[in-house]
Design an enzyme around this catalytic site. Structure first.
Site, short mmCIF file in Angstrom:
data_model
loop_
_atom_site.label_atom_id
_atom_site.label_comp_id
_atom_site.label_asym_id
_atom_site.label_seq_id
_atom_site.Cartn_x
_atom_site.Cartn_y
_atom_site.Cartn_z
N GLY A 82 67.20 73.47 41.09
CA GLY A 82 66.71 73.38 39.72
C GLY A 82 65.27 72.87 39.70
O GLY A 82 64.60 72.80 40.74
N GLU A 103 63.80 68.18 49.17
CA GLU A 103 63.78 69.48 48.48
C GLU A 103 62.59 70.31 48.95
O GLU A 103 62.71 71.51 49.20
CB GLU A 103 63.71 69.27 46.97
C1 5RP Z 1 66.04 66.55 41.70
C2 5RP Z 1 65.34 67.69 41.04
C3 5RP Z 1 66.14 68.51 40.08
O1 5RP Z 1 66.08 69.83 40.47
C4 5RP Z 1 65.56 68.35 38.71
O2 5RP Z 1 65.51 66.96 38.38
C5 5RP Z 1 66.36 69.12 37.66
O3 5RP Z 1 67.60 68.52 37.50
P1 5RP Z 1 68.72 69.09 36.54
O4 5RP Z 1 69.20 70.36 37.15
O5 5RP Z 1 69.76 68.00 36.54
O6 5RP Z 1 68.12 69.30 35.18
O7 5RP Z 1 64.21 67.98 41.27
O8 5RP Z 1 65.16 65.81 42.50
#
Ligand code: 5RP
Length: 217
Positions: A82, A103
């Site tokens: 995400g 990530e």
């Molecule tokens: C985690 C991230 C996530 O991808 C981002 O925070 C989005 O999160 P969500 O899918 O809960 O909205 O970068 O480090």
């Protein structure tokens, strides 16, 4: 349709990018969690996964999906994750969950980065979401002072330690007109592990869930 329903739908759509018998890179967060749950249905035709956080590793393990260390495997065919913000050029801010460094590493090791978002994440210019910067604790104040010189307002993420044992500065009020340049400049500060701009290696595909259906760009 609520935001969770949108996340669920877009996460399931990402399954079509996962080849049979692959080791897949898996991101972190609530959208990535929906992807992990969907991936579990494909368990029998999946070799396994490389996780971008301890939380995602635990969820994958709970589903009986084999976990690999990135050092044991070569290039991954696909990474699904995400984002906190995306532009139409597929530049991202990530790290709301604090997993930005792993990530970025897993994304860099993958041929295709499929980013799965709902339409609340789409922006014209990055920066409404505070930019997460992972720092070595010893360098926190020094890095914070340098980030103020970039026009930002760094705030320590209280009580949070990353999977790598570091801290996060969430940087508010940045004007991000050249995301690739800013990504490089912040990464060059001594004591910064990485920052949450994914611009020099943007997503290859963004799948975005809207009330009308899915959009791809
Ligand atoms: C985690 C991230 C996530 O991808 C981002 O925070 C989005 O999160 P969500 O899918 O809960 O909205 O970068 O480090």
């Amino acid at each position: 349709m609520d935001q969770d329903e949108k996340k669920y739908r877009v996460a399931r759509a990402a399954l079509s990018f996962v080849p049979a018998n692959a080791i897949v890179g898996v991101g972190t967060g609530s959208t990535a969690n929906f992807f992990i749950d969907a991936l579990a249905e494909r368990r029998t035709t999946l070799r396994g996964a490389v996780a971008s956080s301890e939380a995602s590793a635990a969820r994958l393990r709970a589903h009986g999906i084999t976990l690999f260390d990135l050092n044991e495997v070569g290039e991954l065919p696909v990474y699904v994750d995400g984002a906190d913000e995306t532009t139409r050029a597929r530049c991202l801010i990530k790290g709301g969950g604090g997993a930005l460094t792993r990530e970025k590493i897993v994304a860099a090791a993958s041929r295709q980065f499929i980013c799965v978002v709902d339409d609340s994440k789409l922006v014209v210019q990055l920066g409404r979401f505070a930019l997460p910067v992972e720092v070595i604790p010893l360098a926190r104040a020094q890095v914070a002072r340098a980030l103020i010189q970039f026009g930002g307002r760094p705030v320590l993420r209280a009580g949070f330690v990353t999977d790598n044992g570091n801290q996060i500065l969430d940087v508010h009020d940045l004007v991000i007109s050249s995301p690739g340049e800013l990504e490089t400049q912040i990464n060059q500060l001594v004591g910064v592990v990485t920052n949450g701009l994914f611009a020099n290696r943007p997503a290859d595909v963004v799948l975005m869930s809207t009330a009308q259906g899915l959009e791809r760009f």
